[in-house]
Each structure stands twice: as C-alpha cells, then as structure tokens.
Design an enzyme around this catalytic site. Sequence first.
Site, PDB file in Angstrom:
ATOM      1  N   GLY A   1       0.794  -1.228   0.000  1.00 56.22           N
ATOM      2  CA  GLY A   1       0.000   0.000   0.000  1.00 56.22           C
ATOM      3  C   GLY A   1       0.823   1.273   0.000  1.00 56.22           C
ATOM      4  N   SER A   2       2.068   1.219  -0.497  1.00 56.63           N
ATOM      5  CA  SER A   2       2.847   2.469  -0.523  1.00 56.63           C
ATOM      6  C   SER A   2       2.217   3.476  -1.496  1.00 56.63           C
ATOM      7  CB  SER A   2       4.316   2.208  -0.870  1.00 56.63           C
ATOM      8  OG  SER A   2       4.459   1.845  -2.219  1.00 56.63           O
TER       9      SER A   2
ATOM     10  N   MET B   1      -3.774  -7.331  -6.658  1.00 58.25           N
ATOM     11  CA  MET B   1      -3.183  -8.463  -7.383  1.00 58.25           C
ATOM     12  C   MET B   1      -4.227  -9.464  -7.879  1.00 58.25           C
ATOM     13  SD  MET B   1      -0.157  -7.590  -7.444  1.00 58.25           S
ATOM     14  CE  MET B   1       1.078  -6.599  -6.660  1.00 58.25           C
ATOM     15  N   ARG B   2      -5.434  -9.004  -8.162  1.00 60.16           N
ATOM     16  CA  ARG B   2      -6.463  -9.882  -8.704  1.00 60.16           C
ATOM     17  C   ARG B   2      -6.932  -9.309 -10.036  1.00 60.16           C
ATOM     18  NH1 ARG B   2      -6.283 -14.316  -6.248  1.00 60.16           N
ATOM     19  NH2 ARG B   2      -8.335 -14.827  -7.088  1.00 60.16           N
TER      20      ARG B   2
ATOM     21  N   ASN C   1      -5.351   2.059 -12.745  1.00 53.37           N
ATOM     22  CA  ASN C   1      -4.364   1.104 -12.227  1.00 53.37           C
ATOM     23  C   ASN C   1      -2.972   1.663 -12.463  1.00 53.37           C
ATOM     24  OD1 ASN C   1      -3.388  -1.419 -11.191  1.00 53.37           O
ATOM     25  ND2 ASN C   1      -2.898  -2.031 -13.283  1.00 53.37           N
TER      26      ASN C   1
ATOM     27  N   HIS D   1       1.020   0.325 -13.157  1.00 55.75           N
ATOM     28  CA  HIS D   1       1.769  -0.871 -13.558  1.00 55.75           C
ATOM     29  C   HIS D   1       3.250  -0.511 -13.651  1.00 55.75           C
ATOM     30  CE1 HIS D   1       2.354  -4.771 -15.413  1.00 55.75           C
ATOM     31  NE2 HIS D   1       3.138  -4.182 -16.298  1.00 55.75           N
TER      32      HIS D   1
HETATM   33  C1  GRF Z   1       3.416  -1.354  -7.606  1.00 63.22           C
HETATM   34  O1  GRF Z   1       4.692  -1.604  -8.081  1.00 63.22           O
HETATM   35  C2  GRF Z   1       2.436  -1.273  -8.740  1.00 63.22           C
HETATM   36  O2  GRF Z   1       3.015  -0.854  -9.931  1.00 63.22           O
HETATM   37  C3  GRF Z   1       1.971  -2.689  -8.881  1.00 63.22           C
HETATM   38  O3  GRF Z   1       1.929  -3.188  -7.564  1.00 63.22           O
HETATM   39  C4  GRF Z   1       2.875  -2.501  -6.773  1.00 63.22           C
HETATM   40  C5  GRF Z   1       2.149  -2.017  -5.550  1.00 63.22           C
HETATM   41  O4  GRF Z   1       2.991  -1.454  -4.611  1.00 63.22           O
HETATM   42  N1  GRF Z   1       0.681  -2.733  -9.545  1.00 63.22           N
HETATM   43  P1  GRF Z   1       2.412  -0.837  -3.267  1.00 63.22           P
HETATM   44  O5  GRF Z   1       1.545  -1.902  -2.599  1.00 63.22           O
HETATM   45  O6  GRF Z   1       1.597   0.363  -3.616  1.00 63.22           O
HETATM   46  O7  GRF Z   1       3.604  -0.516  -2.431  1.00 63.22           O
END
Ligand code: GRF
Length: 219
Positions: A35-36, A113-114, A130, A132
Amino acid sequence: MNSSDLANSLCSPVLSSIPQLDPPVRLGVMASWSGSNFEAIAQAICDRRLNAQIQVVIYNNPEAKVVERAKRFDVPAVLLNHRDFESREALDRAIVKTLKHHNIEWLVMAGWMRIVTPVLLNAFPSRVLNIHPSLLPSFKGNRAVEQALAAGVKITGCTVHLVVPEVDSGEIIMQAAVPVLPSDTAETLQNRIHIQEHVIYPCAIALAAHNREGESKDE
Ligand code: GRF
C-alpha cells in the site's frame, strides 16, 4: 509539483500544475499488500496537492500492510478475502457493494493483485485506474520489472492507465521513465520505479478526473 519537477523526473504528460478538482473527488482504493501507493495518494491529499477524499480502502489479504497505513490516515479499511468467494465475479459484486456504500466516484487500484471482471468495471465505467511497473504496452502482466531486466532495456518505468477487461491495456493517462542501471537487481530497480509511481499516481488521478469532467460537460 511544477512542470520542471515533472520534466526532471521524465514524466509525461508534463503539466504546468496538478489540475485542481472542485469539488473534491471521492476515491476508493484497492490494495493487496504494502500500500505504498495508497500512502502516496493519501499524503498528496493531506498536503493539498490533490483535492480528493479516500472514502475506503479494500484489501484482500488479511496480513496486508495497507491496513496500518489506512489507520494512520484515518481511512476505513474493509477486508474482502478472495478466498471467501466462489468466483472472481462474486468477489467483484461484494467490492461494488462496498464501494457504492461508500459513495465513491473513482476507483484506484494500487497493487491489487487480482484480475477484475466486467462486474466491477461496468459499475464505474471509465473510472477505474491502475498503476503498472513498466512503460506499457511493454511488459504487461506479472513480474514486469523482471521482464524488463531480462529484455535488457535501458529505460523502463511506470504507467497509470484506465482499466479495461484486457489486462494492462486501457488508455494511458501518465507515464514516468526510470533508467535501468548495469548494477540493477529486480529489487533495486523496483525501488526506483516505486519512487516514480508515488510521484505520478496523485497527478494522474487529478488528470483523469479533470479530463472526465470536461468530457461530461461536452456531452
Ligand atoms: C506497484 O509496483 C504497482 O506498480 C503494482 O503493484 C505494486 C504495488 O505497490 N501494480 P504498493 O503496494 O503500492 O507498495
């Protein structure tokens, strides 16, 4: 952030300022683990760089760190564990119900991640974002950073895009470039990509919402 900050970090489009949304846009965030990106968005709101409110965070793994971050920002966090649902559609129906209950306008996937289904996308048409970790359309899908390293590219980065049923394929809203260093491991490169994700996501949310507002006025 001003235009030279954006240019220095190789982001595009280069904006003279983050579009100011009025009234504030109501966001729902979905995150699976750390969740950063949620935190970067929440911090941008606190710092008044992004005029928005995060109404709710949905997470699907009971141990996800995003819960602690949500607490710090006083945002309600709702666990919808995918293991409790018989299908992707059933999970998405529960997500839609929760998001509607919290009256959100835009849905922000931040490390969700779904794979999402039309059940979710049709509930918020062209209002799901989203992020990526590659310069799409290169390196779609899982392990994008490892894919970039294996391909030997010298520049990679991150992309904020609208979500469509085909994975990592919707309209691109904003991108930031990140050089690949000869010494990079997947971890070091991922860390530098993350820094750029945190820069562009709040900006891309404002840009997408601003563009959409303009389109609705034209209709
Ligand atoms: C990020 O690298 C994003 O690009 C990918 O998942 C990661 C999530 O990172 N979809 P965080 O949980 O926000 O730290």
